[in-house]
Write a protein that holds these residues in place. Structure first.
Motif, PDB file in Angstrom:
ATOM      1  N   ALA A  74       0.832  -1.209   0.000  1.00  0.00           N
ATOM      2  CA  ALA A  74       0.000   0.000   0.000  1.00  0.00           C
ATOM      3  C   ALA A  74       0.866   1.257   0.000  1.00  0.00           C
ATOM      4  N   ASN A  75       0.952   1.884  -1.171  1.00  0.00           N
ATOM      5  CA  ASN A  75       1.515   3.230  -1.289  1.00  0.00           C
ATOM      6  C   ASN A  75       2.889   3.371  -0.626  1.00  0.00           C
ATOM      7  N   VAL A 108      17.590  10.961 -11.489  1.00  0.00           N
ATOM      8  CA  VAL A 108      17.737  11.844 -12.651  1.00  0.00           C
ATOM      9  C   VAL A 108      19.206  12.243 -12.742  1.00  0.00           C
ATOM     10  N   ILE A 109      19.825  11.867 -13.855  1.00  0.00           N
ATOM     11  CA  ILE A 109      21.271  12.085 -14.021  1.00  0.00           C
ATOM     12  C   ILE A 109      21.514  13.076 -15.155  1.00  0.00           C
ATOM     13  N   GLU A 110      22.279  14.087 -14.884  1.00  0.00           N
ATOM     14  CA  GLU A 110      22.674  15.048 -15.909  1.00  0.00           C
ATOM     15  C   GLU A 110      23.722  14.383 -16.803  1.00  0.00           C
ATOM     16  N   ALA A 111      23.382  14.203 -18.076  1.00  0.00           N
ATOM     17  CA  ALA A 111      24.231  13.430 -18.981  1.00  0.00           C
ATOM     18  C   ALA A 111      25.577  14.086 -19.227  1.00  0.00           C
ATOM     19  N   VAL A 112      25.609  15.409 -19.225  1.00  0.00           N
ATOM     20  CA  VAL A 112      26.855  16.107 -19.555  1.00  0.00           C
ATOM     21  C   VAL A 112      27.889  15.921 -18.461  1.00  0.00           C
ATOM     22  N   ILE A 113      27.456  16.089 -17.210  1.00  0.00           N
ATOM     23  CA  ILE A 113      28.411  15.993 -16.102  1.00  0.00           C
ATOM     24  C   ILE A 113      28.388  14.611 -15.430  1.00  0.00           C
ATOM     25  N   GLY A 114      27.377  13.801 -15.759  1.00  0.00           N
ATOM     26  CA  GLY A 114      27.304  12.452 -15.223  1.00  0.00           C
ATOM     27  C   GLY A 114      27.010  12.379 -13.744  1.00  0.00           C
ATOM     28  N   GLU A 115      26.332  13.380 -13.216  1.00  0.00           N
ATOM     29  CA  GLU A 115      26.013  13.408 -11.789  1.00  0.00           C
ATOM     30  C   GLU A 115      24.510  13.320 -11.575  1.00  0.00           C
ATOM     31  N   THR A 116      24.126  12.677 -10.450  1.00  0.00           N
ATOM     32  CA  THR A 116      22.710  12.591 -10.082  1.00  0.00           C
ATOM     33  C   THR A 116      22.261  13.935  -9.528  1.00  0.00           C
ATOM     34  N   ILE A 117      21.230  14.503 -10.147  1.00  0.00           N
ATOM     35  CA  ILE A 117      20.731  15.798  -9.694  1.00  0.00           C
ATOM     36  C   ILE A 117      19.421  15.670  -8.911  1.00  0.00           C
ATOM     37  N   ALA A 118      18.815  14.466  -8.939  1.00  0.00           N
ATOM     38  CA  ALA A 118      17.589  14.243  -8.166  1.00  0.00           C
ATOM     39  C   ALA A 118      17.361  12.749  -7.996  1.00  0.00           C
ATOM     40  N   ALA A 119      16.791  12.385  -6.866  1.00  0.00           N
ATOM     41  CA  ALA A 119      16.379  10.996  -6.602  1.00  0.00           C
ATOM     42  C   ALA A 119      14.927  11.052  -6.142  1.00  0.00           C
ATOM     43  N   ILE A 120      14.044  10.680  -7.031  1.00  0.00           N
ATOM     44  CA  ILE A 120      12.604  10.849  -6.793  1.00  0.00           C
ATOM     45  C   ILE A 120      12.006   9.520  -6.338  1.00  0.00           C
ATOM     46  N   PRO A 121      11.474   9.446  -5.110  1.00  0.00           N
ATOM     47  CA  PRO A 121      10.817   8.202  -4.672  1.00  0.00           C
ATOM     48  C   PRO A 121       9.480   8.021  -5.386  1.00  0.00           C
ATOM     49  N   ILE A 122       9.225   6.798  -5.795  1.00  0.00           N
ATOM     50  CA  ILE A 122       7.961   6.474  -6.476  1.00  0.00           C
ATOM     51  C   ILE A 122       7.190   5.499  -5.597  1.00  0.00           C
ATOM     52  N   LYS A 123       5.994   5.897  -5.199  1.00  0.00           N
ATOM     53  CA  LYS A 123       5.174   5.047  -4.345  1.00  0.00           C
ATOM     54  C   LYS A 123       4.423   4.021  -5.189  1.00  0.00           C
ATOM     55  N   VAL A 124       4.402   2.799  -4.687  1.00  0.00           N
ATOM     56  CA  VAL A 124       3.784   1.688  -5.427  1.00  0.00           C
ATOM     57  C   VAL A 124       2.714   1.036  -4.559  1.00  0.00           C
TER      58      VAL A 124
END
Length: 200
Positions: free
Chosen positions: A29-30, A38-54
């Motif tokens: 439940a949720n 979310v990774i910036e392709a040019v610099i190869g760094e993670t700019i966000a980590a978004i949790p997804i509820k399932v």
């Protein structure tokens, strides 16, 4: 499941599929069990980590067969006699059923079988994958087994409803008749055996 991808400027949205295939009843439940990085392709760094509820829920077919034991005609005169039993659907989706003849492995010939008393009646159980019999069996609307005619031999039970299975017995000789049947319920729990019973 798609684990990664690349989105260029002005690209169309990309669809990510999640496959849910539990081996048993399961309820989620949720809960944020997946993270989208979310990774910036040019610099190869993670700019966000978004949790997804399932949320997810799986259930098996749940049924009640009434009467739960044998179909017993008892002593009857010559001629045609009728009995019935009922299969009820107690879950949230339709399920299919199929009825087949059953020869008990290791059973002695009928002439050697000891007479069974009412207290010794029971439902037999064997292991089989749910739905296997339904896929393998040639579907027969009326199943003849000894002097008994069972109908319908297969069908669909809608949610919250039941179906009546009729058993006709045409007695033409003075003797004891006893036959076994198997009732296969699709999408039932793997560990739960098919229903087996006796008509006599």
């Amino acid at each position: 499941m798609l684990q990664q991808g690349c989105l260029l400027p002005n690209d169309r949205p990309m669809q990510v599929n999640i496959v849910f295939n539990p081996p048993e009843e399961f309820h989620l439940a949720n809960l944020p069990i997946i993270k989208c990085h979310v990774i910036e392709a040019v610099i190869g760094e993670t700019i966000a980590a978004i949790p997804i509820k399932v949320s997810a829920r799986s259930v098996f077919s749940q049924y009640v067969i009434t009467p739960s034991k044998d179909v017993d005609f008892g002593p009857v005169p010559y001629g045609n006699h009728k009995r019935s039993f009922e299969i009820e659907n107690h879950r949230e989706f339709d399920f299919k059923f199929a009825i087949s003849k059953l020869v008990k492995p290791g059973s002695p010939p009928k002439s050697e079988r000891p007479k069974r008393t009412k207290d010794s009646r029971q439902i037999f159980a064997q292991s089989r994958r749910p739905g296997q019999l339904i896929r393998e069996q040639t579907q027969v609307m009326k199943l003849a087994h000894g002097p008994f005619i069972i109908s319908p031999g297969y069908g669909n039970v809608p949610v919250g409803e039941s179906i009546v299975i009729n058993v006709d017995c045409n007695v033409e000789a003075s003797k004891k008749f006893e036959e076994f049947i198997a009732i296969e319920i699709a999408d039932r729990e793997v560990r739960k055996s098919r229903q087996e019973s006796t008509i006599n």
